[in-house]
Structure formats: structure tokens, C-alpha cells
Motif scaffolding. Structure first.
Motif, PDB file in Angstrom:
ATOM      1  N   ILE A   1      49.913  36.341  30.857  1.00 31.15           N
ATOM      2  CA  ILE A   1      48.846  37.348  30.898  1.00 31.15           C
ATOM      3  C   ILE A   1      47.588  36.809  30.221  1.00 31.15           C
ATOM      4  N   ALA A   2      47.739  35.959  29.200  1.00 28.97           N
ATOM      5  CA  ALA A   2      46.568  35.335  28.579  1.00 28.97           C
ATOM      6  C   ALA A   2      45.872  34.405  29.580  1.00 28.97           C
ATOM      7  N   THR A   3      46.657  33.669  30.363  1.00 30.54           N
ATOM      8  CA  THR A   3      46.086  32.817  31.418  1.00 30.54           C
ATOM      9  C   THR A   3      45.340  33.658  32.438  1.00 30.54           C
ATOM     10  N   ASN A   4      45.933  34.792  32.815  1.00 25.29           N
ATOM     11  CA  ASN A   4      45.291  35.694  33.769  1.00 25.29           C
ATOM     12  C   ASN A   4      43.987  36.238  33.208  1.00 25.29           C
ATOM     13  N   TRP A   5      44.009  36.692  31.953  1.00 19.24           N
ATOM     14  CA  TRP A   5      42.803  37.219  31.323  1.00 19.24           C
ATOM     15  C   TRP A   5      41.696  36.167  31.270  1.00 19.24           C
TER      16      TRP A   5
ATOM     17  N   LEU B   1      41.736  24.398  47.815  1.00 21.02           N
ATOM     18  CA  LEU B   1      42.400  25.680  47.588  1.00 21.02           C
ATOM     19  C   LEU B   1      41.474  26.637  46.838  1.00 21.02           C
ATOM     20  N   PRO B   2      41.508  27.936  47.164  1.00 15.22           N
ATOM     21  CA  PRO B   2      40.775  28.934  46.367  1.00 15.22           C
ATOM     22  C   PRO B   2      41.509  29.158  45.043  1.00 15.22           C
ATOM     23  N   TRP B   3      41.337  28.203  44.103  1.00 12.57           N
ATOM     24  CA  TRP B   3      42.187  28.154  42.919  1.00 12.57           C
ATOM     25  C   TRP B   3      42.038  29.379  42.028  1.00 12.57           C
ATOM     26  N   ILE B   4      40.844  29.950  41.968  1.00 12.16           N
ATOM     27  CA  ILE B   4      40.667  31.141  41.121  1.00 12.16           C
ATOM     28  C   ILE B   4      41.523  32.286  41.654  1.00 12.16           C
TER      29      ILE B   4
ATOM     30  N   ALA C   1      46.399  35.554  41.176  1.00 12.21           N
ATOM     31  CA  ALA C   1      47.525  36.183  41.868  1.00 12.21           C
ATOM     32  C   ALA C   1      48.856  35.667  41.342  1.00 12.21           C
ATOM     33  N   LEU C   2      48.968  34.348  41.169  1.00 13.42           N
ATOM     34  CA  LEU C   2      50.235  33.765  40.715  1.00 13.42           C
ATOM     35  C   LEU C   2      50.563  34.162  39.283  1.00 13.42           C
ATOM     36  N   SER C   3      49.568  34.106  38.393  1.00 15.67           N
ATOM     37  CA  SER C   3      49.837  34.430  36.985  1.00 15.67           C
ATOM     38  C   SER C   3      50.263  35.884  36.841  1.00 15.67           C
TER      39      SER C   3
ATOM     40  N   GLY D   1      54.656  39.915  36.152  1.00 14.04           N
ATOM     41  CA  GLY D   1      55.477  41.061  36.492  1.00 14.04           C
ATOM     42  C   GLY D   1      56.934  40.686  36.684  1.00 14.04           C
ATOM     43  N   LEU D   2      57.158  39.533  37.289  1.00  9.65           N
ATOM     44  CA  LEU D   2      58.522  39.064  37.539  1.00  9.65           C
ATOM     45  C   LEU D   2      59.260  38.800  36.227  1.00  9.65           C
TER      46      LEU D   2
END
Length: 298
Positions: free
Chosen positions: A83-87, A150-153, A158-160, A165-166
Motif C-alpha cells: 500500500i505504501a508503494t501504491n500511495w 508498458l503504461p507502468w504507472i 493496479a498490481l500493487s 487486497g489479495l
């Protein structure tokens, strides 16, 4: 026990997703502060405010369950890192003119959740779910073809969040205690960053006499309020119904990107969005059909 009130649930759910969708306005207000420093303070203030909220909003037994199952602490440490990576990715994207890509990531997310459920949890996809995932993949492939990369952002967001959640499913802790523990586990890294960066803006004594200090301190309530609203909404309406509101947040982000902050939405990007929107429409149709089958009398 309180009775479920769908109308109240709808209001609470809309409030949560509206706040999430308007997050860019908050991050734009402190865009002069580096993204990593913003996240450090988001961890600090979320840990503090979350702990205070837990004192008032009781979750009986959550700490005993964690104490008796130390493996869950390891899982929450991993989910906290995600979640820190996502933020961090999201804040950097917003404050560096990539809000369109950020919104694309959150449109992809529910379809990626379905794919991960198949690959990692052994769930079987229904035909319409397959079609939805393939349409989303076509949208990403179109971006790769047009941009040459790739649209890395979008994919990192999406992946993080999907893996977050998983992983959280493996540690059945309520949302608020879970977030508080995640932020407390991140505290050593956040405090260490501040100690190792004495030149950081927030490390200067004069910083705390200005308005930016208040904006940073608001990171705690801004993080927790929509979470509380979301969890309250989940008690008053079906989770499937609540899931349909999730498209509100990336739609608001996309509208702000184009209409308020002048980010371009060019033809190739629009085609990718069209593929993913069509995939979401198919996914929503399949979800509605499944919901009706589940609620119809035998």
C-alpha cells in the motif's frame, strides 16, 4: 444489532468514493513537497490518527487475534509495503502530470482482481469475465503498441492494489485495525527516512509555522475518513452493490486531469480507455446477473 439501511449505505459509499476521487486536489495542494516525503507523513499521521480512532471505535479482540497469530503480522508488513508503494506511485503520478494514467490503473484494478483470483486462488472465470479481462488486456496492449512501452504507472497502481487486497485476505483483520497495524509497522522506515534526511522540508523548524504543515498533518484524517465511510457503507448494503461505486473514483480523477489540470487525452489513450470501459461494462453485466441469480428464490 443495527438494521441495514441501503439508503444510508449508498450515502456513505458515495462519500468514500467521492473523497478518494478528489484526492488529487489534496495532493496538488502540497505538490511542492516531494512525493516520498508526503508518504512518510501519510504513514506518521495515519498511524497517530488511526490509533486515536481505535481508542474511540472499539474493535474487540483484534489485538489478541494478532498476538495469537504472529504470522498475520508478517502478512500485514507485506501488505503495508504494497500500500505504501501504491500511495507513492499515485502521489508521484498526480503531482507530475500523469493523472490520466493513474485513473487508467484504477479502472484496470477490478478486472485484474478477477484474473488473480483465477491464477492464484483457483477460481474459475465465467465466459463474460473472460471477455472482460481480454478487453482490458487489449486496451493495455494498444497502449504498448502506441507508446512503445508498458503504461507502468497504470500497471503498478493496479498490481500493487490488487496484490494488497489479495494479501489482506490472508490476514482476516478488520480494515481499521489492519491499516493501523500496517502504518505502525511502517513507522521505523518513515522515522528513519526523516532522520537520514535532515534537509527535508518538514525537518526544518520554520516549516511547522506555515500552512504546508497543516496540509501534511491532514494526511491522517484524509486517509482514514473514506476508509471509515466505506466500512460503514459495507454494513448497510451488499458488497457487490458497493463494488459498482468503485468506478466513481477513477472517473473523477480522469475528469480532473482533463478539465482542471489540462492533461491531454489523445486518440490512442482514448481507444485504450474505450477497451477497458467496455470490459468493465461486460464485467458489471456479469456481476449483476450473478447477483440476481444469488438473490432470486430457488
Amino acid at each position: 444489532m443495527s438494521t441495514a439501511t441501503p439508503r444510508r449505505g449508498l450515502v456513505l459509499g458515495l462519500t468514500a468514493y467521492l473523497i478518494w476521487g478528489l484526492f488529487p486536489l489534496y495532493f496538488k495542494a502540497i505538490e511542492q513537497i516531494p512525493a516520498l516525503e508526503i508518504i512518510v507523513h501519510r504513514v506518521l499521521w495515519s498511524a497517530l490518527c488511526g490509533s486515536l480512532l481505535l481508542l474511540a471505535w472499539k474493535h474487540p479482540g483484534w489485538w489478541r487475534e494478532l498476538r495469537d497469530n504472529p504470522r498475520r503480522l508478517g502478512i500485514l508488513a507485506a501488505s503495508g509495503a504494497l500500500i505504501a508503494t501504491n500511495w507513492l506511485t499515485y502521489v508521484w503520478a498526480v503531482n507530475n502530470g500523469h493523472m490520466v494514467e493513474a485513473s487508467l490503473g484504477y479502472y484496470i484494478n477490478p478486472l485484474l482482481n478477477v484474473l488473480l483470483a483465477m491464477l492464484l486462488l483457483g477460481e474459475r472465470l465465467r465466459p463474460l469475465q473472460w471477455l472482460a479481462v481480454l478487453l482490458a488486456a487489449a486496451g493495455v496492449a494498444q497502449q504498448v503498441w502506441q507508446l512503445g512501452s508498458l503504461p507502468w504507472i497504470s500497471l503498478l497502481l493496479a498490481l500493487s492494489f490488487a496484490f494488497y487486497g489479495l494479501i489482506r485476505k490472508q490476514a482476516p483483520v478488520a480494515a481499521l485495525p489492519g491499516l493501523v497495524v500496517e502504518t505502525w509497522l511502517m513507522l521505523p522506515a518513515a522515522l528513519g527516512w526523516l532522520l537520514l534526511h535532515p534537509a527535508a522540508q518538514s525537518a526544518q523548524p520554520g516549516f511547522w509555522s506555515g500552512s504546508d504543515a497543516l496540509w501534511l498533518a491532514a494526511a491522517g484524517p484524509v486517509t482514514l475518513i473514506p476508509l471509515v465511510c466505506f466500512n460503514a457503507a459495507a454494513r448497510h448494503m451488499s458488497y457487490a452493490s458497493l463494488g459498482f461505486l468503485q468506478y466513481l473514483a477513477p472517473t473523477l480523477v480522469l475528469l480532473q486531469a482533463v478539465l482542471l489540470f489540462g492533461e491531454p487525452l489523445q486518440g490512442p489513450q482514448l481507444l485504450a480507455f474505450a477497451c477497458i470501459w467496455l470490459g468493465l461494462a461486460v464485467f458489471s453485466l456479469d456481476s449483476l446477473r450473478g447477483l440476481r441469480r444469488a438473490t432470486s428464490p430457488a
